[in-house]
Design a protein around this motif. Structure first.
Motif, PDB file in Angstrom:
ATOM      1  N   ILE A   9      -6.661  -5.486 -12.738  1.00 16.81           N
ATOM      2  CA  ILE A   9      -6.481  -4.459 -11.714  1.00 16.81           C
ATOM      3  C   ILE A   9      -7.859  -3.955 -11.303  1.00 16.81           C
ATOM      4  O   ILE A   9      -8.842  -4.183 -12.010  1.00 16.81           O
ATOM      5  CB  ILE A   9      -5.578  -3.299 -12.202  1.00 16.81           C
ATOM      6  CG1 ILE A   9      -6.141  -2.665 -13.472  1.00 16.81           C
ATOM      7  CG2 ILE A   9      -4.152  -3.794 -12.428  1.00 16.81           C
ATOM      8  CD1 ILE A   9      -5.427  -1.401 -13.914  1.00 16.81           C
ATOM      9  N   PHE A  10      -7.942  -3.283 -10.187  1.00 12.23           N
ATOM     10  CA  PHE A  10      -9.189  -2.701  -9.698  1.00 12.23           C
ATOM     11  C   PHE A  10     -10.322  -3.734  -9.716  1.00 12.23           C
ATOM     12  O   PHE A  10     -11.435  -3.451 -10.134  1.00 12.23           O
ATOM     13  CB  PHE A  10      -9.582  -1.471 -10.519  1.00 12.23           C
ATOM     14  CG  PHE A  10      -8.687  -0.283 -10.314  1.00 12.23           C
ATOM     15  CD1 PHE A  10      -9.059   0.747  -9.471  1.00 12.23           C
ATOM     16  CD2 PHE A  10      -7.458  -0.192 -10.963  1.00 12.23           C
ATOM     17  CE1 PHE A  10      -8.225   1.838  -9.288  1.00 12.23           C
ATOM     18  CE2 PHE A  10      -6.624   0.887 -10.785  1.00 12.23           C
ATOM     19  CZ  PHE A  10      -7.008   1.910  -9.936  1.00 12.23           C
ATOM     20  N   ILE A  44      -0.176  -5.607 -12.301  1.00 16.03           N
ATOM     21  CA  ILE A  44       0.294  -5.141 -13.611  1.00 16.03           C
ATOM     22  C   ILE A  44       1.479  -5.979 -14.067  1.00 16.03           C
ATOM     23  O   ILE A  44       1.518  -6.465 -15.198  1.00 16.03           O
ATOM     24  CB  ILE A  44       0.656  -3.641 -13.573  1.00 16.03           C
ATOM     25  CG1 ILE A  44      -0.602  -2.791 -13.394  1.00 16.03           C
ATOM     26  CG2 ILE A  44       1.401  -3.232 -14.847  1.00 16.03           C
ATOM     27  CD1 ILE A  44      -0.339  -1.334 -13.109  1.00 16.03           C
ATOM     28  N   VAL A  45       2.455  -6.159 -13.207  1.00 13.67           N
ATOM     29  CA  VAL A  45       3.656  -6.920 -13.562  1.00 13.67           C
ATOM     30  C   VAL A  45       3.298  -8.355 -13.967  1.00 13.67           C
ATOM     31  O   VAL A  45       3.883  -8.913 -14.887  1.00 13.67           O
ATOM     32  CB  VAL A  45       4.678  -6.908 -12.400  1.00 13.67           C
ATOM     33  CG1 VAL A  45       5.796  -7.891 -12.632  1.00 13.67           C
ATOM     34  CG2 VAL A  45       5.232  -5.505 -12.217  1.00 13.67           C
ATOM     35  N   TYR A  89      -4.906   4.184  -5.887  1.00 13.10           N
ATOM     36  CA  TYR A  89      -4.875   2.839  -6.478  1.00 13.10           C
ATOM     37  C   TYR A  89      -4.932   1.787  -5.377  1.00 13.10           C
ATOM     38  O   TYR A  89      -4.408   1.995  -4.284  1.00 13.10           O
ATOM     39  CB  TYR A  89      -3.596   2.608  -7.277  1.00 13.10           C
ATOM     40  CG  TYR A  89      -3.428   3.402  -8.539  1.00 13.10           C
ATOM     41  CD1 TYR A  89      -4.422   4.207  -9.068  1.00 13.10           C
ATOM     42  CD2 TYR A  89      -2.227   3.332  -9.227  1.00 13.10           C
ATOM     43  CE1 TYR A  89      -4.228   4.924 -10.240  1.00 13.10           C
ATOM     44  CE2 TYR A  89      -2.026   4.038 -10.405  1.00 13.10           C
ATOM     45  CZ  TYR A  89      -3.029   4.833 -10.898  1.00 13.10           C
ATOM     46  OH  TYR A  89      -2.831   5.533 -12.060  1.00 13.10           O
ATOM     47  N   PRO A  90      -5.518   0.617  -5.665  1.00  9.82           N
ATOM     48  CA  PRO A  90      -5.481  -0.486  -4.698  1.00  9.82           C
ATOM     49  C   PRO A  90      -4.041  -0.932  -4.430  1.00  9.82           C
ATOM     50  O   PRO A  90      -3.156  -0.783  -5.284  1.00  9.82           O
ATOM     51  CB  PRO A  90      -6.267  -1.598  -5.394  1.00  9.82           C
ATOM     52  CG  PRO A  90      -7.085  -0.917  -6.432  1.00  9.82           C
ATOM     53  CD  PRO A  90      -6.317   0.298  -6.846  1.00  9.82           C
ATOM     54  N   ALA A  91      -3.805  -1.522  -3.274  1.00  7.51           N
ATOM     55  CA  ALA A  91      -2.455  -1.908  -2.847  1.00  7.51           C
ATOM     56  C   ALA A  91      -1.804  -2.918  -3.786  1.00  7.51           C
ATOM     57  O   ALA A  91      -0.587  -2.919  -3.947  1.00  7.51           O
ATOM     58  CB  ALA A  91      -2.494  -2.463  -1.430  1.00  7.51           C
ATOM     59  N   ASP A  92      -2.578  -3.777  -4.430  1.00  6.34           N
ATOM     60  CA  ASP A  92      -2.005  -4.821  -5.286  1.00  6.34           C
ATOM     61  C   ASP A  92      -1.824  -4.394  -6.746  1.00  6.34           C
ATOM     62  O   ASP A  92      -1.544  -5.222  -7.606  1.00  6.34           O
ATOM     63  CB  ASP A  92      -2.861  -6.083  -5.216  1.00  6.34           C
ATOM     64  CG  ASP A  92      -4.288  -5.866  -5.715  1.00  6.34           C
ATOM     65  OD1 ASP A  92      -4.669  -4.728  -6.061  1.00  6.34           O
ATOM     66  OD2 ASP A  92      -5.046  -6.855  -5.742  1.00  6.34           O
ATOM     67  N   GLU A  97       0.828  -1.203   0.000  1.00 12.17           N
ATOM     68  CA  GLU A  97       0.000   0.000   0.000  1.00 12.17           C
ATOM     69  C   GLU A  97       0.865   1.257   0.000  1.00 12.17           C
ATOM     70  O   GLU A  97       0.625   2.195  -0.766  1.00 12.17           O
ATOM     71  CB  GLU A  97      -0.926  -0.006   1.211  1.00 12.17           C
ATOM     72  CG  GLU A  97      -1.874   1.173   1.255  1.00 12.17           C
ATOM     73  CD  GLU A  97      -2.828   1.104   2.444  1.00 12.17           C
ATOM     74  OE1 GLU A  97      -3.640   2.030   2.562  1.00 12.17           O
ATOM     75  OE2 GLU A  97      -2.753   0.150   3.240  1.00 12.17           O
ATOM     76  N   ALA A  98       1.891   1.296   0.852  1.00 12.79           N
ATOM     77  CA  ALA A  98       2.788   2.457   0.900  1.00 12.79           C
ATOM     78  C   ALA A  98       3.547   2.613  -0.409  1.00 12.79           C
ATOM     79  O   ALA A  98       3.740   3.732  -0.894  1.00 12.79           O
ATOM     80  CB  ALA A  98       3.760   2.321   2.066  1.00 12.79           C
TER      81      ALA A  98
END
Length: 166
Positions: free
Chosen positions: A109-110, A103-104, A95-98, A84-85
């Motif tokens: 996402i989302f 993406i990688v 954006y969500p933490a993951d 998250e940080a």
């Protein structure tokens, strides 16, 4: 006597555990472009991962210049922090933490919001609101993420894929 005991225990621990590095199930060379507030990079790299961990190692002229390890924490050359940080500092606070991990790895996402499948098998996600304007596509040897409002680009291509920039 106690000093020798501590020395022998230390040597034994080093021999047992070694200076081991993590061994990933998958390791693929890629062409990676990152344009974020804190990362500017465009060259080759490796993406390594297993069920729980992801590592992006970035090279310039054959020399490793940065490593992003995503496990229970995200570690970069500046230190380790929570996912998250990391996302708040290196991408965008809403954006969500993951987000970076997904993406990688080329995952939704989302939580899959705005997802569409094209007839050629590629997947697209369009996410638009007052704070972000995201296009995210993946498939056919490419992962492409762009947030026009926040000036973010993450692009990952297979080395053998010759595709022009959008």
């Amino acid at each position: 006597m106690q000093k020798f005991f501590i020395l022998w225990v230390s040597i034994l621990l080093i021999l047992i555990t070694g200076c081991s590095t993590k061994h990933y199930q998958f390791s693929e060379p890629k062409i990676i472009t990152l344009k974020t507030p804190k990362l500017k990079f465009a060259d080759t790299g490796y993406i390594r991962h297993d069920e729980t961990s992801v590592e992006v190692e970035l090279f310039t002229a054959g020399v490793a210049v940065e490593k992003i390890s995503i496990d229970s924490l995200v570690c970069v050359s500046n230190g380790c922090m929570s996912e998250e940080a990391f996302v708040k500092e290196y991408l965008y606070p809403d954006y969500p933490a993951d987000t970076m991990r997904n993406i990688v790895l080329g995952k939704d996402i989302f939580a899959g919001r705005g997802k569409e499948e094209m007839c050629d098998g590629r997947l697209f996600q369009f996410i638009r609101n007052d704070e972000m304007d995201i296009i995210y596509r993946r498939g056919k040897g490419e992962i492409y993420f762009k947030d026009r409002l926040n000036s973010l680009i993450i692009r990952i291509n297979d080395l053998d894929t010759n595709q022009s920039l959008p």
